[in-house]
Design an enzyme around this catalytic site. Structure first.
Site, mmCIF file in Angstrom:
data_model
loop_
_atom_site.group_PDB
_atom_site.id
_atom_site.type_symbol
_atom_site.label_atom_id
_atom_site.label_comp_id
_atom_site.label_asym_id
_atom_site.label_seq_id
_atom_site.Cartn_x
_atom_site.Cartn_y
_atom_site.Cartn_z
ATOM 1 N N TYR A 113 0.860 -1.184 0.000
ATOM 2 C CA TYR A 113 0.000 0.000 0.000
ATOM 3 C C TYR A 113 0.895 1.231 0.000
ATOM 4 O O TYR A 113 1.983 1.210 -0.569
ATOM 5 C CB TYR A 113 -0.974 -0.069 1.193
ATOM 6 C CG TYR A 113 -2.179 0.826 1.036
ATOM 7 C CD1 TYR A 113 -2.972 0.772 -0.108
ATOM 8 C CD2 TYR A 113 -2.518 1.739 2.020
ATOM 9 C CE1 TYR A 113 -4.055 1.602 -0.275
ATOM 10 C CE2 TYR A 113 -3.608 2.574 1.873
ATOM 11 C CZ TYR A 113 -4.376 2.507 0.718
ATOM 12 O OH TYR A 113 -5.455 3.340 0.571
ATOM 13 N N LYS A 168 -20.737 -20.263 -9.492
ATOM 14 C CA LYS A 168 -19.966 -20.199 -10.738
ATOM 15 C C LYS A 168 -18.541 -19.749 -10.450
ATOM 16 O O LYS A 168 -17.568 -20.333 -10.951
ATOM 17 C CB LYS A 168 -20.641 -19.200 -11.678
ATOM 18 C CG LYS A 168 -20.224 -19.327 -13.121
ATOM 19 C CD LYS A 168 -21.012 -20.433 -13.779
ATOM 20 C CE LYS A 168 -20.750 -20.513 -15.250
ATOM 21 N NZ LYS A 168 -21.647 -21.457 -15.916
#
Length: 471
Positions: A113, A168
């Site tokens: 970060y 899925k």
């Protein structure tokens, strides 16, 4: 009544009297209503009673209630909690996000970060082609739906579609290592869907359209393919077509017939039917007959451009009439339509050594047991019969190959290559009338499909900026 299925599995907690005959009495009660007991676990044992968990498969929710009632009617038995194991599996969802890098101390945070991440952002801004190399785009797919045609449930909306899209995404990860995420849109306006997907596309390496009703799905897919530089795959169309072609390739081998000479009847001319017919024709089928609700499509059917295409590229003999009429003398029946629309007599009227793919789910176009009395090869979309034609054989490997090749589009050649890879995973020594497609758990399938698709895709794409496969 359909056969009991793990999809309707329940666990019934009961307090039962101590005795050697208690387990067999409980099993008999379950069997009396045609339930399938899969486990009996003693949770607690006391001097005068036992706490037992009975796990059973049922045919549907009403049948599950019948099983619980039958258990409760056993003398001395008290039924406590009845748990639906499918709902338990879905509690809290089926996906989570995990970092792929350690974040254990200050140095890690400074690189993953701020401030270090700013350097990576600047690099991508200066060289946009590096986004695949330096972000999750290289291995991420959006599973996009508007909830308008979910499974066989119809237009149930975006929120209700989330469990399917989660599933899925889980299959993408399990079978091909692809990171996929549900994108369930609370709009069914094609313009809005196209714009939303265009706007969110930068983070994804591919788009998997799912459960969008026809004919809007055709328009949405075509428009997205025209504006995006990543592949757009509609699994209800292309995934189904790939696995049907794979299964038919092997079924024809079993009965000694060829695709070019077989007369093939396809029931259903929506998204799946249209894609199946297109791919069969592309692979060399010359005598396909498409049937809709009103029977055989005629040459002057102009309901929409997709039905018109089917009418213009099928039925070379100019046949007319109903689905039943079309089946007389046919070699192959492929159903992607509605339950119980074909009878045993219809199958008996087909040619000798016929092939039946009854793929409506959960109830097929014809009872598979009845079809098997007349046809040489029978396949369904169900897991409780042989020869399950399941899209999971196709889409994970297809996207693995597309992502690794940094593909920008999907072609019929890729779809045919994927079908061939699936078919060839069934060795000649394994091939027979009840084994024409590999198991969805066959670890060879997804890599083989990925390699086949990637080989075709690589012919038309330049390599990524880093030259490193996105594994």
């Amino acid at each position: 009544m359909p056969s009991p299925s793990p999809g309707y599995s329940i666990t019934v907690r009961v307090h039962a009297p101590v005795g050697a005959g208690t387990p067999s009495t409980l099993a008999a009660a379950i069997a009396s209503v045609k339930g399938a007991m899969t486990a009996l676990d003693v949770a607690e044992s006391h001097p005068d009673h036992m706490v037992i968990d009975l796990t059973c498969d049922a045919s549907d929710a009403a049948h599950a209630d019948q099983i619980a009632t039958a258990i409760a009617e056993v003398p001395g038995v008290v039924v406590g909690k009845v748990s639906d194991r499918t709902f338990l599996l879905h509690l809290g969802g089926k996906l989570e996000v995990n970092p792929t890098v350690p974040l254990t101390h200050r140095d890690d945070l400074s690189r993953a970060y701020t401030p270090g991440v700013a350097r990576v952002c600047t690099a991508i801004a200066e060289h946009p082609e590096d986004v695949r190399r330096l972000t999750i785009k290289r291995n991420t797919v959006a599973v996009v739906t508007d909830g308008s045609a979910v499974l066989g449930l119809g237009n149930i909306g975006a929120a209700a579609s989330i469990p399917v899209m989660e599933g899925k995404a889980a299959l993408f990860k399990q079978f091909a290592g692809v990171d996929a995420w549900p994108v369930c849109l609370d709009t069914q306006d094609p313009d809005a869907i196209v714009e939303i997907v265009r706007a969110l596309a930068p983070v994804y390496g591919g788009i998997n359209l799912e459960d969008i009703s026809a004919p809007r799905c055709f328009e949405i897919e075509a428009r997205l393919r025209g504006i995006l530089d990543i592949p757009v795959f509609h699994d209800d169309q292309h995934g189904t077509a790939i696995v049907v072609l794979a299964a038919l390739t092997n079924a024809l081998r079993v009965v000694g017939k060829t695709l070019a000479r077989a007369r093939i009847v396809v029931s259903g001319v929506g998204a799946a039917g249209h894609a199946v017919i297109r791919l069969l024709v592309a692979e060399g089928a010359t005598n396909v007959i498409g049937c809709g609700r009103n029977g055989i499509l005629s040459a002057d059917d102009t309901a929409d451009e997709f039905r018109t295409w089917i009418a213009e590229h099928t039925n070379p003999e100019g046949r007319t009439g109903s689905l039943r009429d079309a089946l007389v003398g046919a070699d192959v029946f492929i159903g992607v339509s509605a339950p119980n629309i074909v009878t045993g007599e219809d199958i008996a009227a087909m040619a000798g050594e016929s092939i039946v793919f009854a793929l409506a789910n959960p109830v097929p176009e014809v009872d598979p047991v009845v079809a098997g009395e007349h046809a040489a090869v029978v396949a369904t979309g169900r897991s409780d019969f042989p020869n399950q034609i399941n899209n999971v054989l196709a889409f994970p490997g297809v996207f693995r190959g597309l992502l690794d090749a940094h593909a920008v589009d999907i072609t019929d050649e890729m779809l045919i290559a994927a079908a061939g890879a699936i078919a060839d995973r069934v060795l000649p020594s394994e091939l027979n009338a009840t084994y024409i497609v590999p198991s969805v758990f066959d670890a060879r399938v997804a890599p083989a499909v990925a390699a086949a698709v990637g080989e075709v895709a690589a012919r038309g794409n330049s390599p990524g900026s880093d030259g490193v496969p996105s594994t």
